[in-house]
Scaffold this motif. Structure first.
Motif, PDB file in Angstrom:
ATOM      1  N   ILE A 102       0.805  -1.234   0.000  1.00  0.00           N
ATOM      2  CA  ILE A 102       0.000   0.000   0.000  1.00  0.00           C
ATOM      3  C   ILE A 102       0.830   1.272   0.000  1.00  0.00           C
ATOM      4  O   ILE A 102       0.383   2.314  -0.490  1.00  0.00           O
ATOM      5  N   LEU A 103       2.036   1.202   0.508  1.00  0.00           N
ATOM      6  CA  LEU A 103       2.883   2.396   0.544  1.00  0.00           C
ATOM      7  C   LEU A 103       3.151   2.934  -0.862  1.00  0.00           C
ATOM      8  O   LEU A 103       3.422   4.117  -1.040  1.00  0.00           O
ATOM      9  N   LYS A 104       3.083   2.054  -1.838  1.00  0.00           N
ATOM     10  CA  LYS A 104       3.329   2.472  -3.214  1.00  0.00           C
ATOM     11  C   LYS A 104       2.093   3.124  -3.831  1.00  0.00           C
ATOM     12  O   LYS A 104       2.103   3.485  -5.005  1.00  0.00           O
ATOM     13  N   HIS A 105       1.042   3.233  -3.019  1.00  0.00           N
ATOM     14  CA  HIS A 105      -0.222   3.821  -3.496  1.00  0.00           C
ATOM     15  C   HIS A 105      -0.674   4.912  -2.538  1.00  0.00           C
ATOM     16  O   HIS A 105      -1.584   4.715  -1.735  1.00  0.00           O
ATOM     17  N   PRO A 106      -0.020   6.065  -2.648  1.00  0.00           N
ATOM     18  CA  PRO A 106      -0.279   7.130  -1.669  1.00  0.00           C
ATOM     19  C   PRO A 106      -1.746   7.530  -1.574  1.00  0.00           C
ATOM     20  O   PRO A 106      -2.230   7.834  -0.481  1.00  0.00           O
ATOM     21  N   GLU A 107      -2.440   7.503  -2.704  1.00  0.00           N
ATOM     22  CA  GLU A 107      -3.853   7.911  -2.669  1.00  0.00           C
ATOM     23  C   GLU A 107      -4.665   6.907  -1.844  1.00  0.00           C
ATOM     24  O   GLU A 107      -5.560   7.274  -1.076  1.00  0.00           O
ATOM     25  N   LEU A 108      -4.358   5.636  -2.015  1.00  0.00           N
ATOM     26  CA  LEU A 108      -5.084   4.605  -1.273  1.00  0.00           C
ATOM     27  C   LEU A 108      -4.767   4.697   0.219  1.00  0.00           C
ATOM     28  O   LEU A 108      -5.624   4.481   1.074  1.00  0.00           O
ATOM     29  N   LEU A 109      -3.546   5.033   0.492  1.00  0.00           N
ATOM     30  CA  LEU A 109      -3.121   5.150   1.881  1.00  0.00           C
ATOM     31  C   LEU A 109      -3.889   6.290   2.564  1.00  0.00           C
ATOM     32  O   LEU A 109      -4.366   6.139   3.694  1.00  0.00           O
ATOM     33  N   LYS A 110      -4.004   7.385   1.850  1.00  0.00           N
ATOM     34  CA  LYS A 110      -4.764   8.520   2.387  1.00  0.00           C
ATOM     35  C   LYS A 110      -6.207   8.097   2.652  1.00  0.00           C
ATOM     36  O   LYS A 110      -6.785   8.392   3.696  1.00  0.00           O
ATOM     37  N   TYR A 111      -6.743   7.399   1.679  1.00  0.00           N
ATOM     38  CA  TYR A 111      -8.126   6.931   1.782  1.00  0.00           C
ATOM     39  C   TYR A 111      -8.286   6.016   3.006  1.00  0.00           C
ATOM     40  O   TYR A 111      -9.236   6.134   3.776  1.00  0.00           O
ATOM     41  N   ALA A 112      -7.325   5.103   3.178  1.00  0.00           N
ATOM     42  CA  ALA A 112      -7.392   4.177   4.305  1.00  0.00           C
ATOM     43  C   ALA A 112      -7.387   4.945   5.626  1.00  0.00           C
ATOM     44  O   ALA A 112      -8.131   4.628   6.557  1.00  0.00           O
ATOM     45  N   ARG A 113      -6.555   5.966   5.703  1.00  0.00           N
ATOM     46  CA  ARG A 113      -6.522   6.746   6.944  1.00  0.00           C
ATOM     47  C   ARG A 113      -7.851   7.464   7.174  1.00  0.00           C
ATOM     48  O   ARG A 113      -8.423   7.406   8.259  1.00  0.00           O
TER      49      ARG A 113
END
Lengths: 525, 525
Positions: A394-405
């Motif tokens: 997931i770290l390679k997907h910053p947008e997804l990471l933001k979404y997860a947070r």
């Protein structure tokens, strides 16, 4: 030559308010004695403030030490710093950079590990039912039960309980009889070896993820027909709960394919019945161990399904939801993600599913950035997963990471699993380091402890705390991990409140006990 | 079983404007044929838009394909996808997850590598002078020169050029004479082995960073007295420039400790004179190869210094700035960061240094999160470093990362170096993946290519492009890397503009040539 790892943390992990006071002091004292008389350009003050900012942003960084926690933290950090600083000089002694398959015994001797063991760690939220117990238990208990037959088909072992073997597919023989003739214990050696991924040469044995998964899946192939004998299944699960309970874990969410169980008389149990068996055994366990808070079930069939099969499994999920709405947590898919099919293949069907069926998808358990497997992360999140199983990529997907947070979707990190299944060699390179650095919603779990010689949750906590977090991450990080395991569970708010309260009492007891231990030790001096 | 890596990128890497048009089309066509008739909840549209967003955010993601680039990109991506998708099935064939020491020959055969080789890659900004040339050159050229003496002191080889050996510390003998007697070539075998880190068993030979660095430093110990013979020094450097030039690199910023050079008659050259020698050789090279744009020098003494020594080195930096303001780029410190001393020890002194002396500090070349070594990143940035050497650990410091982006401090990534020196085994776990995903200011460099059998910059570009970036990262990512190497160089704005213009012409020639190649190939069919 100077050791660069041995200076104590300048801030000694103070809470924010103390930190501010401390900063005020440094303005007078000239930060750490480096710039006696203060620095005219404010260098040392700014430097301290950057580090303080970083530590506040870390997991646990916004917790304030409670009474008596400080002493425990001192003990813990003394042990942690010693372990890291020694290893900084003698690199070969650092355990998280070596394969868990080689160092589990050494971890057990670590003073940090011993503190973690005693700590109430909350819940295990990502664990698979047929890998929850140890291979020792399988070998020394299950394989010595009556009615267990074995056969060797083209060099591959198979097990099954029978009243009398009713299948002609293989030359089934009673294992107890075979053992009588096997004076050199060759059979037992062979069985033991096949029950575990443990090997003396992990890198040679498992040079890549496919080869590791081949062995991994082969263990399940071997043990499933033995485990799915209903009495064994119940005992194995009960024993698995006990392992967790003894490791100070008090609640679990169990992923199960809900395999068909059998009796010697030919009776078979389908998925709903198996779920009920889990419910019953859990209730029995809770009667025996009233401090255990229980479990919920995540129905997680194997992902390699055709559309029709997949629709069937969704029906099972609905039925589970209908019949045991509180016990059933939700739905997932398991299996080697890189061999697919990817989630996208099921997206249309999953979208038709009742929103009340929560999803807990495995996703991004891969190093293959930009492939379909990697994109499972996109679908998992878009399909409203409550948590992400592994999320290694997931770290390679910053947008997804933001979404997860933003959506409070926790990432279920299983350090040892990721190492054994060859995603990463040195756990210091595990991407969760960054998740810890930024206090993303994460929980630590154990995945399949029985398959690699782990037990309970403490080993994974150890790897995360010593190998993946900052040298400065302290007791509060572990406390936050424990709290996260409740916060991000599938429990209802009411259940969570109760769990948090109970956990907090146990935490206070732990802190109390550790304080007593320290006082006791000093009183002896 | 389904391959999860073989689907072509749905967007085929379109620029934003085309992407939007394409999105509009998917609204009608029902995204990729999965949801014929469109999806009422907009799932497929949102999914595509997330992926598009991610790709736009990547390195090169905001570049728009120019005329004729598309065809080159198609060739490049066909080769890249084939390489990755084959390896996704046959994992053992994936080169970036294996030690470069084992696979450099195989990389050379990769069609992706062959395209990268031909590409004008701009500049090398992080490379060390005494490791710029190949060990082959050292062996087959330098060790066969007249007047080279060798001695064996307690099993350790030493070299030095002498008119006649004037040191009694060792039993110096003419290497040419020793060779005459050595009918089995044992001496040459021994020398060859000692000149390189290449080994058939990297993990056994270099189990951790300290052991790798011990060998690494020992090579420098071995070659420095041989290289610092002034005529050899000039030739070695000239040859190193030629390697880069032949690899389509046209500008470098060279880190040097400015070691004392010597002549056979006993003449010695101090740091300023050595810098002048570099300047002269560079000028000669530029006369011989007018397309080469030149170099600048980063004075980088070895970090293990006392205060007095350090003050001396700052004086050298000031003198370099005064005497050759345009040739001298700035100041750095080199050596095994984990053995310190950390930057913090020199912070007070560095802060007194004229702001006109730019800093290019090595920092965070470590896996030891939360140690003094790790905190070098804080000091490097606070001491206004223009770029960060390695910055391997920066991902664990989100605040510093933000700062680096805001202040346009580029991170100098050297993938092969990090792997050979045991920071990471599988380059897919290199933290720069995330830096590429978010288009942080990064440049790719080669650090010490001669010590591990690399040459030029293409190998490191290959590792980054195939192993560390997304499967979907395309020609534009490589183009951006090349442009970054100019943008983040120490050149003046005027020099940068000229460099960019020249590079762009060469880029267009490259694109043109590749198009011709394709057309030629098809015309033959």
């Amino acid at each position: 030559m100077e050791s660069a790892g041995t200076r104590a943390s300048p801030r000694a992990r103070m809470p924010r308010i103390v930190g501010l006071a401390w900063m005020a002091i440094t303005l007078v004292a000239g930060a750490w004695g480096y710039a006696i008389g203060g620095s005219s350009d404010g260098y040392w003050e700014r430097r301290a403030s950057i580090l303080l900012e970083e530590e506040s942003a870390m997991i646990g960084g916004d917790l304030v030490f409670e009474e008596k926690e400080r002493l425990v933290n001192q003990m813990l950090m003394k042990a942690k710093h010693k372990e890291i600083d020694d290893a900084f000089i003698h690199k070969a002694t650092f355990l998280p950079s070596q394969s868990f398959l080689l160092v589990s015994d050494k971890i057990r001797e670590s003073p940090v590990f011993k503190i973690i063991e005693q700590m109430p760690k909350g819940a295990v939220l990502h664990t698979h039912d047929t890998a929850i117990g140890s291979s020792d238990y399988l070998f020394s208990n299950v394989t010595f039960r009556p009615n267990l037959y074995m056969c060797d088909l083209n060099g591959q072992l198979w097990f099954q309980f029978f009243d009398k073997p009713d299948r002609k597919d293989c030359n089934w023989q009673l294992l107890s009889e075979l053992r009588k003739k096997d004076t050199n214990n060759l059979i037992d050696q062979r069985i033991s070896r096949q029950l575990t991924m443990v090997t003396e040469q992990p890198e040679k044995t498992y040079p890549d993820s496919t080869i590791a998964w081949t062995k991994f899946i082969d263990i399940f192939r071997l043990i499933t027909p033995m485990l799915t004998y209903r009495p064994v299944y119940e005992d194995y699960f009960y024993h698995g709960l006990l392992d967790l309970y003894n490791d100070n874990v008090f609640y679990i969410e169990l992923r199960s394919t809900l395999p068909t169980l059998y009796e010697l008389d030919g009776t078979k149990y389908g998925p709903i019945e198996v779920a009920l068996i889990y419910k019953k055994v859990t209730e029995r366990f809770m009667q025996d161990y009233p401090h255990f808070l229980g479990m919920k079930l995540i129905y997680a069939p194997i992902r390699s399904m055709e559309t029709a099969q997949f629709n069937e499994s969704l029906k099972v999920a609905l039925e589970l939801k209908r019949t045991m709405p509180n016990f059933f947590a939700g739905f997932d898919l398991v299996g080697f993600e890189e061999q697919g099919p990817p989630l996208i293949n099921f997206a249309d069907q999953i979208r038709t599913l009742d929103d009340g069926i929560f999803r807990f998808f495995h996703a991004g358990e891969t190093d293959w950035y930009g492939t379909n497997t990697d994109e499972n992360l996109v679908d998992a999140l878009m399909l409203n997963t409550k948590r992400i199983g592994h999320g290694y990529a997931i770290l390679k997907h910053p947008e997804l990471l933001k979404y997860a947070r933003n959506k409070k979707v926790a990432i279920e990190i299983s350090p040892i699993s990721n190492q054994v299944l060859v995603l990463v060699k040195d756990l210091r390179n595990h991407p969760a380091s960054v998740l810890f650095a930024e206090n993303y919603p994460v929980i630590i779990s154990n995945d399949d402890p029985g398959l690699w010689g782990s037990r309970g949750l403490s080993y994974d906590f150890y790897e995360a705390f010593v190998g993946m977090m900052s040298r400065n991450a302290d007791l509060r990080a572990l406390k936050q991990l424990a709290m996260n395991s409740i916060l991000y569970s599938a429990m209802s708010d009411k259940e969570k409140n109760r769990a948090m309260e109970i956990w907090k009492n146990r935490w206070d007891e732990f802190i109390e006990k550790m304080n007593d231990d320290v006082l006791c030790k000093y009183s002896r001096l």
